[in-house]
Design an enzyme around this catalytic site. Sequence first.
Site, PDB file in Angstrom:
ATOM      1  N   CYS A  23       0.813  -1.211   0.000  1.00 55.23           N
ATOM      2  CA  CYS A  23       0.000   0.000   0.000  1.00 55.23           C
ATOM      3  C   CYS A  23       0.853   1.271   0.000  1.00 55.23           C
ATOM      4  O   CYS A  23       0.514   2.265  -0.646  1.00 55.23           O
ATOM      5  CB  CYS A  23      -0.876  -0.079   1.238  1.00 55.23           C
ATOM      6  SG  CYS A  23      -2.029   1.217   1.416  1.00 55.23           S
ATOM      7  N   HIS A  30      -8.307   1.185  -6.567  1.00 58.03           N
ATOM      8  CA  HIS A  30      -9.437   0.487  -5.952  1.00 58.03           C
ATOM      9  C   HIS A  30     -10.726   0.906  -6.650  1.00 58.03           C
ATOM     10  O   HIS A  30     -10.807   2.002  -7.206  1.00 58.03           O
ATOM     11  CB  HIS A  30      -9.579   0.865  -4.472  1.00 58.03           C
ATOM     12  CG  HIS A  30      -8.401   0.506  -3.632  1.00 58.03           C
ATOM     13  ND1 HIS A  30      -8.165  -0.775  -3.182  1.00 58.03           N
ATOM     14  CD2 HIS A  30      -7.378   1.260  -3.159  1.00 58.03           C
ATOM     15  CE1 HIS A  30      -7.056  -0.794  -2.453  1.00 58.03           C
ATOM     16  NE2 HIS A  30      -6.552   0.432  -2.426  1.00 58.03           N
ATOM     17  N   HIS A  68     -11.182   7.715 -11.966  1.00 57.35           N
ATOM     18  CA  HIS A  68     -10.043   7.691 -12.909  1.00 57.35           C
ATOM     19  C   HIS A  68      -9.070   8.817 -12.601  1.00 57.35           C
ATOM     20  O   HIS A  68      -8.542   9.473 -13.511  1.00 57.35           O
ATOM     21  CB  HIS A  68     -10.518   7.740 -14.371  1.00 57.35           C
ATOM     22  CG  HIS A  68     -11.076   6.418 -14.804  1.00 57.35           C
ATOM     23  ND1 HIS A  68     -12.323   5.993 -14.427  1.00 57.35           N
ATOM     24  CD2 HIS A  68     -10.546   5.427 -15.536  1.00 57.35           C
ATOM     25  CE1 HIS A  68     -12.539   4.792 -14.917  1.00 57.35           C
ATOM     26  NE2 HIS A  68     -11.465   4.404 -15.586  1.00 57.35           N
ATOM     27  N   GLU A 136     -12.953   0.901   0.548  1.00 57.19           N
ATOM     28  CA  GLU A 136     -11.800   0.823  -0.344  1.00 57.19           C
ATOM     29  C   GLU A 136     -11.757  -0.529  -1.040  1.00 57.19           C
ATOM     30  O   GLU A 136     -11.326  -0.656  -2.185  1.00 57.19           O
ATOM     31  CB  GLU A 136     -10.534   1.038   0.473  1.00 57.19           C
ATOM     32  CG  GLU A 136      -9.359   1.430  -0.378  1.00 57.19           C
ATOM     33  CD  GLU A 136      -8.146   1.734   0.455  1.00 57.19           C
ATOM     34  OE1 GLU A 136      -7.806   2.907   0.571  1.00 57.19           O
ATOM     35  OE2 GLU A 136      -7.542   0.791   1.000  1.00 57.19           O
TER      36      GLU A 136
HETATM   37  N1  LIG Z   1      -7.366   1.627   7.957  1.00 57.54           N
HETATM   38  C1  LIG Z   1      -6.867   1.496   6.698  1.00 57.54           C
HETATM   39  N2  LIG Z   1      -6.079   0.461   6.400  1.00 57.54           N
HETATM   40  C2  LIG Z   1      -5.597   0.317   5.162  1.00 57.54           C
HETATM   41  C3  LIG Z   1      -5.912   1.262   4.152  1.00 57.54           C
HETATM   42  C4  LIG Z   1      -6.728   2.358   4.502  1.00 57.54           C
HETATM   43  O1  LIG Z   1      -7.013   3.249   3.679  1.00 57.54           O
HETATM   44  N3  LIG Z   1      -7.173   2.444   5.777  1.00 57.54           N
HETATM   45  N4  LIG Z   1      -5.469   1.072   2.891  1.00 57.54           N
HETATM   46  C5  LIG Z   1      -4.737   0.031   2.547  1.00 57.54           C
HETATM   47  C6  LIG Z   1      -4.373  -0.210   1.110  1.00 57.54           C
HETATM   48  O2  LIG Z   1      -4.783   0.851   0.248  1.00 57.54           O
HETATM   49  C7  LIG Z   1      -4.791  -1.582   0.559  1.00 57.54           C
HETATM   50  O3  LIG Z   1      -4.763  -1.626  -0.857  1.00 57.54           O
HETATM   51  C8  LIG Z   1      -6.086  -2.139   1.027  1.00 57.54           C
HETATM   52  O4  LIG Z   1      -5.726  -2.965   2.057  1.00 57.54           O
HETATM   53  P1  LIG Z   1      -6.391  -4.359   2.422  1.00 57.54           P
HETATM   54  O5  LIG Z   1      -7.769  -4.138   2.944  1.00 57.54           O
HETATM   55  O6  LIG Z   1      -5.458  -5.070   3.304  1.00 57.54           O
HETATM   56  O7  LIG Z   1      -6.511  -4.997   0.982  1.00 57.54           O
HETATM   57  P2  LIG Z   1      -6.603  -6.508   0.555  1.00 57.54           P
HETATM   58  O8  LIG Z   1      -7.251  -6.530  -0.781  1.00 57.54           O
HETATM   59  O9  LIG Z   1      -5.277  -7.156   0.650  1.00 57.54           O
HETATM   60  O10 LIG Z   1      -7.525  -7.116   1.671  1.00 57.54           O
HETATM   61  P3  LIG Z   1      -8.376  -8.450   1.765  1.00 57.54           P
HETATM   62  O11 LIG Z   1      -8.339  -8.760   3.228  1.00 57.54           O
HETATM   63  O12 LIG Z   1      -7.746  -9.453   0.868  1.00 57.54           O
HETATM   64  O13 LIG Z   1      -9.775  -8.099   1.338  1.00 57.54           O
HETATM   65  C9  LIG Z   1      -4.223  -0.894   3.572  1.00 57.54           C
HETATM   66  N5  LIG Z   1      -4.804  -0.702   4.841  1.00 57.54           N
END
Ligand SMILES: Nc1nc2c(c(=O)[nH]1)N=C([C@H](O)[C@H](O)COP(=O)(O)OP(=O)(O)OP(=O)(O)O)CN2
Length: 201
Positions: A23, A30, A68, A136
């Site tokens: 990240c 997303h 976008h 997200e």
């Molecule tokens: N509290 C937050 N935690 C995270 C954010 C955020 O905005 N607020 N953002 C990210 C990253 O942008 C990431 O791409 C998204 O993280 P995550 O949910 O872990 O994504 P995954 O697709 O890997 O999750 P799954 O558990 O497979 O659905 C990170 N954290």
Amino acid sequence: MIIRKKFKFEGAHIVRDCSSDRCKKSLHGHSYVVEVFLTSTKLDFGQMIYDFGLTKGTIKDFIDSFDHAYAMWSKESEEFKNFIKSNSDRYIEMPVSPSAECFALTILFIIDKVLGATQFNNGEGEVKVRSVRVHETDTGYAEAFLEDLKWFDYELTDIHFSQSIKAEWNDPGMYDKLKLYTSGVLTEKPFVNPFVERKFM
Ligand SMILES: Nc1nc2c(c(=O)[nH]1)N=C([C@H](O)[C@H](O)COP(=O)(O)OP(=O)(O)OP(=O)(O)O)CN2
């Protein structure tokens, strides 16, 4: 009572200084889902908190700005910012990190200002944004409330939409109008909802 309207955008970002390596180090995107929750002190003449259709003007245009688009923290290096600005038409520079939390806060901040700058014309009460929820991913969302705005001391003038984003708004001047009204330079509310001819009094 609360009403909720859902919006969507496809956005790109890097969230610096977070714990997740993917990240914070890599540009990625997303399919965001944004839920806007509104409340009011009374129902309007159509016995609604706020007609869903009315959210599809200025509010939708602002949220669609992120579609976008690359959302970047103004703390990024000048080199990185210039790279984005010269290689991507749609970008937003924000004084906060593009985390789900800060997207929610920023969208809430703007909607709060938009509602304050809107002349309601169908007997609405005091329509307020209760919260903004930004999903997200399928599994994670952040929800911001008005009281959370105290965490940041940012102004509309700190958020910058690129020319290409502004050009696609129904009124390319809407953000300037919002800034002018919010700062007191403009005294008449710049966003005017349509008058409704009533059949039942
Ligand atoms: N509290 C937050 N935690 C995270 C954010 C955020 O905005 N607020 N953002 C990210 C990253 O942008 C990431 O791409 C998204 O993280 P995550 O949910 O872990 O994504 P995954 O697709 O890997 O999750 P799954 O558990 O497979 O659905 C990170 N954290």
